[in-house]
Scaffold this motif. Structure first.
Motif, PDB file in Angstrom:
ATOM      1  N   GLN A 173      -3.388   8.192  -8.940  1.00 15.05           N
ATOM      2  CA  GLN A 173      -1.825   7.721  -8.565  1.00 15.05           C
ATOM      3  C   GLN A 173      -2.390   6.177  -8.314  1.00 15.05           C
ATOM      4  O   GLN A 173      -1.475   5.476  -8.806  1.00 15.05           O
ATOM      5  N   SER A 174      -3.220   5.856  -7.627  1.00  9.05           N
ATOM      6  CA  SER A 174      -3.639   4.627  -7.353  1.00  9.05           C
ATOM      7  C   SER A 174      -3.869   3.712  -8.439  1.00  9.05           C
ATOM      8  O   SER A 174      -3.373   2.596  -8.694  1.00  9.05           O
ATOM      9  N   ARG A 175      -4.734   4.406  -9.399  1.00 14.42           N
ATOM     10  CA  ARG A 175      -4.737   3.553 -10.806  1.00 14.42           C
ATOM     11  C   ARG A 175      -3.667   3.288 -11.437  1.00 14.42           C
ATOM     12  O   ARG A 175      -3.496   2.530 -12.135  1.00 14.42           O
ATOM     13  N   ASN A 222       0.442   5.660  -0.136  1.00 13.19           N
ATOM     14  CA  ASN A 222      -0.688   6.805  -0.158  1.00 13.19           C
ATOM     15  C   ASN A 222      -0.613   7.534  -1.386  1.00 13.19           C
ATOM     16  O   ASN A 222       0.490   7.957  -1.842  1.00 13.19           O
ATOM     17  N   ASN A 242       6.413   6.357  -7.420  1.00 11.76           N
ATOM     18  CA  ASN A 242       6.237   5.087  -6.861  1.00 11.76           C
ATOM     19  C   ASN A 242       7.102   4.903  -5.842  1.00 11.76           C
ATOM     20  O   ASN A 242       8.502   4.935  -5.852  1.00 11.76           O
ATOM     21  N   TRP A 250      -0.445   3.481 -10.319  1.00 10.06           N
ATOM     22  CA  TRP A 250       0.153   2.136  -9.619  1.00 10.06           C
ATOM     23  C   TRP A 250      -0.452   0.698 -10.014  1.00 10.06           C
ATOM     24  O   TRP A 250       0.316  -0.356 -10.188  1.00 10.06           O
ATOM     25  N   ASN A 251      -1.747   0.550  -9.855  1.00  8.31           N
ATOM     26  CA  ASN A 251      -2.271  -0.645 -10.173  1.00  8.31           C
ATOM     27  C   ASN A 251      -2.183  -0.971 -11.622  1.00  8.31           C
ATOM     28  O   ASN A 251      -2.018  -2.444 -12.030  1.00  8.31           O
ATOM     29  N   HIS A 306       0.716  -1.161  -0.063  1.00 10.27           N
ATOM     30  CA  HIS A 306       0.103  -0.084   0.192  1.00 10.27           C
ATOM     31  C   HIS A 306       0.955   1.212   0.064  1.00 10.27           C
ATOM     32  O   HIS A 306       1.889   1.248   0.571  1.00 10.27           O
TER      33      HIS A 306
END
Length: 164
Positions: free
Chosen positions: A77-79, A72, A118, A81-82, A70
């Motif tokens: 940003q989460s999209r 933050n 990242n 990294w996924n 995980h």
């Protein structure tokens, strides 16, 4: 309160600092200056698993990671990294390809910027993103490490010595 634990792993590319809560790995970053390293904390089962999986990766025995991670960030940003996690071992995509996968080719700069933020190197494989011209560009750990990682993966995946 989430305590954060950390340890170090001396990889073929230098020291990696690995941080974790009891639930997630939160950071895997290269340390170039070893002079002021904090002593490692208690080695939790999650930290031990992360080190073991990194050892297997560098030994050519692991192509994907199954440790809980995980970091933050914003929804965007989460999209990003996924999407990085979905890039196959031994493969690369361009920053433009990444932006298109996110649904907006105009988001290339934002995707590239997020790629550079990242904090989970290798496990979230930002090194697999290259320039549209297929050239090596941008890697927080240094282009020489990016080249090494891509060559390592290409050799394991395809039996080929050099990609770049």
């Amino acid at each position: 309160m989430n305590d954060v634990y950390h340890t170090y792993y001396r990889s073929p590319l230098g020291i990696l600092k690995i941080c974790a809560t009891t639930q997630y790995i939160t950071e895997i970053t290269f340390i170039d200056d070893e002079t002021n390293l904090e002593p490692a904390s208690e080695i939790t089962p999650l930290l031990a698993a992360a080190v073991e999986q990194l050892i297997e990766y560098f030994n050519g025995e692991r192509r994907f990671f199954d440790i809980a991670v995980h970091q933050n960030g914003t929804v965007f940003q989460s999209r990003v990294w996924n999407e990085l996690i979905g890039i196959q071992f031994g493969k690369t995509i361009s920053y433009m390809d990444l932006a298109k996968k996110l649904g907006d080719p105009k988001a290339i700069r934002a995707a590239a910027s997020t790629n550079g933020k990242n904090q989970l190197c290798i496990v979230v494989p930002c090194h697999r993103v290259i320039g549209t011209d297929r050239g090596l560009v941008g890697y927080a750990g240094g282009l020489w490490r990016k080249k090494w990682l891509l060559s390592h993966e290409n050799k394991i995946a395809n039996g080929v010595q050099t990609l770049f």
